[in-house]
Design a protein around this motif. Structure first.
Motif, PDB file in Angstrom:
ATOM      1  N   LEU A 243      46.774  19.406 100.640  1.00 52.64           N
ATOM      2  CA  LEU A 243      47.411  20.112  99.528  1.00 52.64           C
ATOM      3  C   LEU A 243      48.682  19.397  99.078  1.00 52.64           C
ATOM      4  CD1 LEU A 243      46.851  23.780 100.727  1.00 52.64           C
ATOM      5  CD2 LEU A 243      45.791  22.685  98.740  1.00 52.64           C
ATOM      6  N   PHE A 244      49.477  18.910 100.021  1.00 51.79           N
ATOM      7  CA  PHE A 244      50.654  18.117  99.652  1.00 51.79           C
ATOM      8  C   PHE A 244      50.223  16.870  98.858  1.00 51.79           C
ATOM      9  CE2 PHE A 244      53.595  19.501 103.414  1.00 51.79           C
ATOM     10  CZ  PHE A 244      53.804  20.716 102.791  1.00 51.79           C
ATOM     11  N   ASP A 245      49.190  16.201  99.345  1.00 51.70           N
ATOM     12  CA  ASP A 245      48.721  14.972  98.704  1.00 51.70           C
ATOM     13  C   ASP A 245      48.269  15.245  97.270  1.00 51.70           C
ATOM     14  OD1 ASP A 245      47.889  12.136  98.754  1.00 51.70           O
ATOM     15  OD2 ASP A 245      45.868  12.951  98.668  1.00 51.70           O
ATOM     16  N   TRP A 246      47.510  16.319  97.084  1.00 49.80           N
ATOM     17  CA  TRP A 246      47.010  16.655  95.753  1.00 49.80           C
ATOM     18  C   TRP A 246      48.114  17.054  94.790  1.00 49.80           C
ATOM     19  CZ3 TRP A 246      42.502  20.380  97.435  1.00 49.80           C
ATOM     20  CH2 TRP A 246      41.378  19.615  97.804  1.00 49.80           C
ATOM     21  N   SER A 247      49.129  17.735  95.288  1.00 53.58           N
ATOM     22  CA  SER A 247      50.024  18.464  94.387  1.00 53.58           C
ATOM     23  C   SER A 247      51.439  17.925  94.294  1.00 53.58           C
ATOM     24  CB  SER A 247      50.090  19.936  94.825  1.00 53.58           C
ATOM     25  OG  SER A 247      50.605  20.047  96.138  1.00 53.58           O
ATOM     26  N   LEU A 248      51.759  16.877  95.021  1.00 48.37           N
ATOM     27  CA  LEU A 248      53.134  16.390  95.007  1.00 48.37           C
ATOM     28  C   LEU A 248      53.584  15.995  93.600  1.00 48.37           C
ATOM     29  CD1 LEU A 248      55.551  15.899  96.804  1.00 48.37           C
ATOM     30  CD2 LEU A 248      54.682  13.605  97.295  1.00 48.37           C
ATOM     31  N   ARG A 249      52.668  15.494  92.784  1.00 47.79           N
ATOM     32  CA  ARG A 249      53.057  15.063  91.432  1.00 47.79           C
ATOM     33  C   ARG A 249      53.395  16.239  90.512  1.00 47.79           C
ATOM     34  NH1 ARG A 249      48.527  14.715  87.688  1.00 47.79           N
ATOM     35  NH2 ARG A 249      46.611  15.465  88.667  1.00 47.79           N
ATOM     36  N   PHE A 250      53.088  17.450  90.936  1.00 43.88           N
ATOM     37  CA  PHE A 250      53.416  18.638  90.145  1.00 43.88           C
ATOM     38  C   PHE A 250      54.746  19.266  90.567  1.00 43.88           C
ATOM     39  CE2 PHE A 250      48.689  18.546  90.396  1.00 43.88           C
ATOM     40  CZ  PHE A 250      48.447  18.250  89.069  1.00 43.88           C
ATOM     41  N   ALA A 251      55.435  18.624  91.512  1.00 44.85           N
ATOM     42  CA  ALA A 251      56.643  19.203  92.082  1.00 44.85           C
ATOM     43  C   ALA A 251      57.898  18.539  91.553  1.00 44.85           C
ATOM     44  CB  ALA A 251      56.598  19.088  93.608  1.00 44.85           C
TER      45      ALA A 251
ATOM     46  N   ALA B 115      52.965  16.302 108.920  1.00 44.60           N
ATOM     47  CA  ALA B 115      54.240  15.649 109.226  1.00 44.60           C
ATOM     48  C   ALA B 115      54.083  14.153 109.509  1.00 44.60           C
ATOM     49  CB  ALA B 115      54.903  16.342 110.408  1.00 44.60           C
ATOM     50  N   GLN B 116      52.866  13.710 109.783  1.00 45.40           N
ATOM     51  CA  GLN B 116      52.635  12.284 109.980  1.00 45.40           C
ATOM     52  C   GLN B 116      52.752  11.512 108.655  1.00 45.40           C
ATOM     53  OE1 GLN B 116      49.167  11.282 112.447  1.00 45.40           O
ATOM     54  NE2 GLN B 116      49.000  13.454 112.947  1.00 45.40           N
ATOM     55  N   TRP B 117      52.514  12.197 107.551  1.00 47.27           N
ATOM     56  CA  TRP B 117      52.449  11.537 106.244  1.00 47.27           C
ATOM     57  C   TRP B 117      53.528  11.989 105.269  1.00 47.27           C
ATOM     58  CZ3 TRP B 117      49.186   7.597 106.367  1.00 47.27           C
ATOM     59  CH2 TRP B 117      48.138   7.641 107.310  1.00 47.27           C
ATOM     60  N   PHE B 118      54.134  13.144 105.570  1.00 43.29           N
ATOM     61  CA  PHE B 118      55.114  13.711 104.648  1.00 43.29           C
ATOM     62  C   PHE B 118      56.351  14.190 105.399  1.00 43.29           C
ATOM     63  CE2 PHE B 118      50.970  14.302 102.706  1.00 43.29           C
ATOM     64  CZ  PHE B 118      51.180  13.902 101.395  1.00 43.29           C
ATOM     65  N   GLN B 119      57.481  14.092 104.752  1.00 40.57           N
ATOM     66  CA  GLN B 119      58.696  14.756 105.190  1.00 40.57           C
ATOM     67  C   GLN B 119      58.797  16.067 104.427  1.00 40.57           C
ATOM     68  OE1 GLN B 119      61.825  12.027 104.228  1.00 40.57           O
ATOM     69  NE2 GLN B 119      61.506  10.740 106.029  1.00 40.57           N
ATOM     70  N   PHE B 120      59.198  17.138 105.099  1.00 41.85           N
ATOM     71  CA  PHE B 120      59.348  18.420 104.410  1.00 41.85           C
ATOM     72  C   PHE B 120      60.108  19.403 105.288  1.00 41.85           C
ATOM     73  CE2 PHE B 120      55.306  18.292 106.630  1.00 41.85           C
ATOM     74  CZ  PHE B 120      55.221  19.511 107.287  1.00 41.85           C
TER      75      PHE B 120
ATOM     76  N   VAL C 119      56.018  28.268 103.945  1.00 40.92           N
ATOM     77  CA  VAL C 119      56.891  28.103 102.780  1.00 40.92           C
ATOM     78  C   VAL C 119      57.585  26.747 102.957  1.00 40.92           C
ATOM     79  CG1 VAL C 119      58.766  29.048 101.390  1.00 40.92           C
ATOM     80  CG2 VAL C 119      57.206  30.583 102.623  1.00 40.92           C
ATOM     81  N   ALA C 120      57.175  25.771 102.179  1.00 44.92           N
ATOM     82  CA  ALA C 120      57.671  24.398 102.333  1.00 44.92           C
ATOM     83  C   ALA C 120      58.425  23.960 101.080  1.00 44.92           C
ATOM     84  CB  ALA C 120      56.513  23.446 102.604  1.00 44.92           C
ATOM     85  N   LYS C 121      59.387  23.063 101.277  1.00 47.62           N
ATOM     86  CA  LYS C 121      60.123  22.502 100.139  1.00 47.62           C
ATOM     87  C   LYS C 121      60.587  21.092 100.538  1.00 47.62           C
ATOM     88  CE  LYS C 121      64.545  24.541 101.522  1.00 47.62           C
ATOM     89  NZ  LYS C 121      65.687  25.407 101.103  1.00 47.62           N
ATOM     90  N   GLY C 122      61.091  20.373  99.546  1.00 48.85           N
ATOM     91  CA  GLY C 122      61.577  19.031  99.816  1.00 48.85           C
ATOM     92  C   GLY C 122      60.494  18.078 100.310  1.00 48.85           C
ATOM     93  N   VAL C 123      59.283  18.249  99.819  1.00 46.87           N
ATOM     94  CA  VAL C 123      58.158  17.430 100.295  1.00 46.87           C
ATOM     95  C   VAL C 123      58.250  16.023  99.710  1.00 46.87           C
ATOM     96  CG1 VAL C 123      55.649  17.220 100.390  1.00 46.87           C
ATOM     97  CG2 VAL C 123      56.719  19.491 100.522  1.00 46.87           C
ATOM     98  N   LYS C 124      58.193  15.028 100.594  1.00 50.93           N
ATOM     99  CA  LYS C 124      58.213  13.619 100.175  1.00 50.93           C
ATOM    100  C   LYS C 124      57.260  12.831 101.050  1.00 50.93           C
ATOM    101  CE  LYS C 124      63.139  13.773  98.964  1.00 50.93           C
ATOM    102  NZ  LYS C 124      64.490  13.228  99.262  1.00 50.93           N
ATOM    103  N   ARG C 125      56.658  11.817 100.479  1.00 50.87           N
ATOM    104  CA  ARG C 125      55.807  10.937 101.287  1.00 50.87           C
ATOM    105  C   ARG C 125      56.667  10.085 102.215  1.00 50.87           C
ATOM    106  NH1 ARG C 125      50.697  11.197  99.248  1.00 50.87           N
ATOM    107  NH2 ARG C 125      50.514  11.806  97.044  1.00 50.87           N
ATOM    108  N   ARG C 126      56.159   9.836 103.403  1.00 51.63           N
ATOM    109  CA  ARG C 126      56.855   8.951 104.340  1.00 51.63           C
ATOM    110  C   ARG C 126      56.676   7.504 103.939  1.00 51.63           C
ATOM    111  NH1 ARG C 126      59.111  11.275 108.616  1.00 51.63           N
ATOM    112  NH2 ARG C 126      58.407  13.313 109.338  1.00 51.63           N
TER     113      ARG C 126
END
Length: 206
Positions: free
Chosen positions: A147-155, A177-182, A199-206
């Motif tokens: 879900l993070f991978d699909w939707s990060l561009r909408f954030a 957490a292996q692929w994203f910081q959040f 409830v997650a925020k501040g999602v970024k790719r590592r």
């Protein structure tokens, strides 16, 4: 049992008579369409008010009203359509790749007077045009990582992911957490003692 669950739902979420009537219409349409296509597990229909409506509605107090939502894999409209009915100030895009499910979503939106605030996108989320949302959600669609991978561009910087998850939530978070910081918190579900809402925020790719 259905009447008791309906009454309890109305009290818990302080639902007006008019809003309750729209949810009643949603329930009717779900039962009708379920005879022609598999929208939800048939065994859950008698438990609709708790299993589907309440499970969806519990996200609104977390998010707050007046938000712009992206619901990925909207299916039978949970949580997106329930949220639209409960919060007329929200704007929602429901993404669903199966055309017949989109027809159902559109009919419910029309029949519950929420069509003006609900957009139904008949496509995979990967094909959706870029836009920014306050809240990204999905119910029983994919893992947190996907879900993070699909939707990060909408954030944007303030976007939150509000994701209902089952008993394997810690495994999903560890994998993500292996692929994203959040940053995240876990909120107990009102409908399942083993479930949590991420409830997650501040999602970024590592």
């Amino acid at each position: 049992m259905i009447d008791d669950a309906r009454t309890a739902f109305a009290a818990e979420f302080d639902v007006s008579r008019e809003t309750l009537a729209r949810l009643d219409r949603y329930a009717e349409l779900l039962a009708e369409w379920q005879q022609r296509m598999n929208l939800v597990g048939s065994s859950t229909l008698p438990l609709m008010w708790d299993r589907h409506f309440r499970d969806s509605a519990q996200l609104l107090p977390i998010a707050g009203t007046g938000k712009r939502w992206l619901d990925i894999g909207a299916g039978a409209g949970f949580p997106g359509l329930v949220l639209a009915i409960l919060d007329p100030t929200a704007k929602l895009v429901l993404v669903e790749s199966i055309t017949k499910k989109c027809r159902f979503l559109a009919e419910v939106a029309n029949e519950t007077a929420t069509a003006a605030s609900v957009g139904v996108a008949n496509m995979r989320v990967e094909a959706l045009a870029g836009s920014k949302f306050d809240i990204i959600t999905a119910r029983a669609t994919a893992s947190v990582e996907i879900l993070f991978d699909w939707s990060l561009r909408f954030a944007n910087a303030s976007t939150r992911w509000i994701l209902p998850k089952g008993a394997r939530v810690q495994e999903e978070l560890a994998s993500a957490a292996q692929w994203f910081q959040f940053e995240h918190e876990l909120i107990p579900s009102r409908t399942d003692p083993d479930a949590r809402i991420v409830v997650a925020k501040g999602v970024k790719r590592r």
